[in-house]
Design an enzyme around this catalytic site. Structure first.
Site, short mmCIF file in Angstrom:
data_model
loop_
_atom_site.label_atom_id
_atom_site.label_comp_id
_atom_site.label_asym_id
_atom_site.label_seq_id
_atom_site.Cartn_x
_atom_site.Cartn_y
_atom_site.Cartn_z
N VAL A 59 0.84 -1.20 0.00
CA VAL A 59 0.00 0.00 0.00
C VAL A 59 0.88 1.25 0.00
O VAL A 59 0.57 2.23 -0.70
CB VAL A 59 -1.00 -0.02 1.18
CG1 VAL A 59 -1.71 1.32 1.32
CG2 VAL A 59 -2.00 -1.14 0.99
N ALA A 62 2.01 1.68 -3.50
CA ALA A 62 0.91 2.16 -4.34
C ALA A 62 0.61 3.64 -4.11
O ALA A 62 0.48 4.41 -5.06
CB ALA A 62 -0.35 1.33 -4.08
N GLU A 63 0.54 4.05 -2.85
CA GLU A 63 0.25 5.46 -2.57
C GLU A 63 1.39 6.35 -3.02
O GLU A 63 1.17 7.45 -3.53
CB GLU A 63 -0.06 5.69 -1.10
CG GLU A 63 -0.47 7.13 -0.85
CD GLU A 63 -1.31 7.34 0.39
OE1 GLU A 63 -1.63 8.51 0.65
OE2 GLU A 63 -1.65 6.37 1.08
N SER A 64 2.62 5.87 -2.88
CA SER A 64 3.77 6.67 -3.31
C SER A 64 3.74 6.91 -4.81
O SER A 64 3.93 8.05 -5.26
CB SER A 64 5.08 5.95 -2.94
OG SER A 64 5.19 5.83 -1.54
#
Length: 139
Positions: A59, A62-64
C-alpha cells in the site's frame, strides 16, 4: 509542454531522499503522459512475520507512485497533492524479488485524481491491485 521522461524520473527519485520511499527502496523507473511506474525490492525489510511481502508495504508503494503521478498533472508551485482514500486487494504473496507498481489515471479532474495501481512481480504475476483518490489543494 514537451513530456520529458528522464527529467520526471530524476525529480521523483530526488524527492524520495530521507523518506519512507527511500527506507523501502522504492525507485521510479518509467513514466508516460498518463502513468508512472516504481519498483520496490522484496526483502526481509518489507516482510511481515510470516516471511512474505507485508500488505502495508504494498500500500505504501501504491500510494507513493499514485501521489507522485498526480504531481505530474499540477502546477506544484500553486497546488499540492494529498491522498484521501486508498483501497487494496492483495491477490498473491511474494517472498523475494522485485515488485513493480504502475499507476494509471482513471479520472483527472480539477480537484480530484483517481488512480488504479497494479503491483506485479518480475514474472508479470499480479500481486495487488489498488485504487487511490488524491485531492488537489491550493498551497
Amino acid at each position: 509542454m514537451q513530456f520529458d521522461k528522464e527529467a520526471i524520473l530524476k525529480i521523483c527519485n530526488k524527492l524520495t531522499k530521507n523518506t519512507l520511499m527511500e527506507t523501502l527502496g522504492i525507485v521510479y523507473i518509467d513514466a508516460g503522459e498518463n502513468f508512472l511506474v516504481a519498483k520496490m525490492p522484496v526483502t526481509p525489510k518489507v516482510h511481515q512475520p510470516m516471511g512474505i511481502l507485508h500488505g502495508g508495504a504494498s500500500v505504501a508503494l501504491a500510494e507513493s507512485v499514485g501521489s507522485a503521478a498526480s504531481n505530474l498533472f499540477i502546477d506544484t508551485t500553486k497546488y499540492s497533492i494529498k491522498g484521501i482514500e486508498i483501497s487494496a486487494n492483495h491477490l498473491k504473496s511474494k517472498k523475494e524479488g522485485t515488485v513493480y507498481a504502475t499507476a494509471k489515471v482513471i479520472h483527472k479532474g480539477r480537484t480530484t485524481h483517481l488512480w488504479e495501481i497494479r503491483i506485479k512481480d518480475e514474472n508479470e504475476q499480479l500481486i495487488s491491485i489498488c485504487k487511490l483518490t488524491n485531492i488537489v489543494l491550493p498551497k
